[in-house]
Design a protein around this motif. Sequence first.
Motif, PDB file in Angstrom:
ATOM      1  N   THR A  23     -12.523  -6.925  -6.572  1.00 26.00           N
ATOM      2  CA  THR A  23     -12.768  -6.596  -7.978  1.00 26.00           C
ATOM      3  C   THR A  23     -13.411  -5.214  -8.059  1.00 26.00           C
ATOM      4  OG1 THR A  23     -15.025  -7.486  -8.050  1.00 26.00           O
ATOM      5  CG2 THR A  23     -13.208  -9.040  -8.479  1.00 26.00           C
ATOM      6  N   ASP A  24     -13.696  -4.783  -9.258  1.00 25.65           N
ATOM      7  CA  ASP A  24     -14.366  -3.497  -9.457  1.00 25.65           C
ATOM      8  C   ASP A  24     -15.784  -3.495  -8.882  1.00 25.65           C
ATOM      9  OD1 ASP A  24     -12.130  -2.592 -10.804  1.00 25.65           O
ATOM     10  OD2 ASP A  24     -12.940  -3.026 -12.798  1.00 25.65           O
ATOM     11  N   GLN A  25     -16.375  -4.667  -8.723  1.00 27.25           N
ATOM     12  CA  GLN A  25     -17.747  -4.770  -8.217  1.00 27.25           C
ATOM     13  C   GLN A  25     -17.836  -4.706  -6.697  1.00 27.25           C
ATOM     14  OE1 GLN A  25     -20.004  -8.018  -9.964  1.00 27.25           O
ATOM     15  NE2 GLN A  25     -18.589  -8.063 -11.689  1.00 27.25           N
ATOM     16  N   THR A  26     -16.725  -4.882  -6.011  1.00 26.52           N
ATOM     17  CA  THR A  26     -16.736  -4.981  -4.550  1.00 26.52           C
ATOM     18  C   THR A  26     -17.263  -3.714  -3.891  1.00 26.52           C
ATOM     19  OG1 THR A  26     -14.833  -6.459  -4.680  1.00 26.52           O
ATOM     20  CG2 THR A  26     -15.368  -5.568  -2.519  1.00 26.52           C
ATOM     21  N   SER A  27     -16.773  -2.555  -4.299  1.00 24.51           N
ATOM     22  CA  SER A  27     -17.175  -1.314  -3.627  1.00 24.51           C
ATOM     23  C   SER A  27     -18.663  -1.038  -3.809  1.00 24.51           C
ATOM     24  CB  SER A  27     -16.339  -0.132  -4.102  1.00 24.51           C
ATOM     25  OG  SER A  27     -16.533   0.091  -5.472  1.00 24.51           O
ATOM     26  N   GLY A  28     -19.215  -1.339  -4.967  1.00 24.05           N
ATOM     27  CA  GLY A  28     -20.656  -1.163  -5.177  1.00 24.05           C
ATOM     28  C   GLY A  28     -21.470  -2.065  -4.276  1.00 24.05           C
ATOM     29  N   PHE A  29     -21.021  -3.307  -4.128  1.00 30.50           N
ATOM     30  CA  PHE A  29     -21.707  -4.256  -3.250  1.00 30.50           C
ATOM     31  C   PHE A  29     -21.675  -3.761  -1.808  1.00 30.50           C
ATOM     32  CE2 PHE A  29     -21.389  -7.762  -0.220  1.00 30.50           C
ATOM     33  CZ  PHE A  29     -22.583  -8.430  -0.473  1.00 30.50           C
ATOM     34  N   VAL A  30     -20.517  -3.328  -1.355  1.00 28.93           N
ATOM     35  CA  VAL A  30     -20.369  -2.842   0.015  1.00 28.93           C
ATOM     36  C   VAL A  30     -21.252  -1.608   0.226  1.00 28.93           C
ATOM     37  CG1 VAL A  30     -18.735  -1.824   1.663  1.00 28.93           C
ATOM     38  CG2 VAL A  30     -18.078  -3.836   0.338  1.00 28.93           C
ATOM     39  N   GLY A  31     -21.324  -0.753  -0.785  1.00 24.82           N
ATOM     40  CA  GLY A  31     -22.159   0.445  -0.699  1.00 24.82           C
ATOM     41  C   GLY A  31     -23.635   0.134  -0.542  1.00 24.82           C
ATOM     42  N   GLU A  32     -24.094  -0.940  -1.147  1.00 25.98           N
ATOM     43  CA  GLU A  32     -25.507  -1.334  -1.077  1.00 25.98           C
ATOM     44  C   GLU A  32     -25.820  -2.213   0.130  1.00 25.98           C
ATOM     45  OE1 GLU A  32     -26.841  -3.229  -4.638  1.00 25.98           O
ATOM     46  OE2 GLU A  32     -25.996  -1.685  -5.927  1.00 25.98           O
ATOM     47  N   LEU A  33     -24.792  -2.748   0.765  1.00 29.76           N
ATOM     48  CA  LEU A  33     -24.996  -3.740   1.817  1.00 29.76           C
ATOM     49  C   LEU A  33     -25.813  -3.200   2.984  1.00 29.76           C
ATOM     50  CD1 LEU A  33     -24.431  -6.636   2.649  1.00 29.76           C
ATOM     51  CD2 LEU A  33     -22.289  -5.847   3.673  1.00 29.76           C
ATOM     52  N   ASP A  34     -25.515  -2.003   3.462  1.00 31.54           N
ATOM     53  CA  ASP A  34     -26.268  -1.443   4.592  1.00 31.54           C
ATOM     54  C   ASP A  34     -27.747  -1.299   4.256  1.00 31.54           C
ATOM     55  OD1 ASP A  34     -24.180  -1.328   6.372  1.00 31.54           O
ATOM     56  OD2 ASP A  34     -23.742   0.796   6.018  1.00 31.54           O
ATOM     57  N   THR A  35     -28.040  -0.802   3.068  1.00 34.70           N
ATOM     58  CA  THR A  35     -29.428  -0.628   2.655  1.00 34.70           C
ATOM     59  C   THR A  35     -30.152  -1.965   2.599  1.00 34.70           C
ATOM     60  OG1 THR A  35     -28.842   1.324   1.370  1.00 34.70           O
ATOM     61  CG2 THR A  35     -30.935   0.245   0.830  1.00 34.70           C
ATOM     62  N   LYS A  36     -29.518  -2.952   1.987  1.00 35.69           N
ATOM     63  CA  LYS A  36     -30.149  -4.267   1.842  1.00 35.69           C
ATOM     64  C   LYS A  36     -30.362  -4.948   3.190  1.00 35.69           C
ATOM     65  CE  LYS A  36     -30.557  -4.365  -2.590  1.00 35.69           C
ATOM     66  NZ  LYS A  36     -31.875  -4.323  -3.212  1.00 35.69           N
TER      67      LYS A  36
END
Length: 101
Positions: A67-80
């Motif tokens: 979905t449109d939300q997937t790339s944002g989640f992946v982008g934050e995953l390393d930080t989290k």
Amino acid sequence: MIDRMEKEVDMLVRHLQVLRLVIANEPIGIVRMSNETGYEHHKVRYSLRVLEEEGLIEPTSQGATTTDQTSGFVGELDTKTTEISEQLDSMRLENTGENVQ
């Protein structure tokens, strides 16, 4: 308590592995994901449901897609995951009696 935490981490690893497969192969179905991961169909289905509830994937007649939300989640995953890892490291050091500053 630690057993429960370990199970939660294992489940999160599975969810992320399923998400990686969707990202790399969309659309992709349960049977293929099960074959590629070695997870039983019901576990893949559960992970897909969790990812759908989080808005990260959506079902289609050809299989799961991002979905449109997937790339944002992946982008934050390393930080989290780094933040969580640091918290766990802090817990480990506190248990050894060392002072963490």
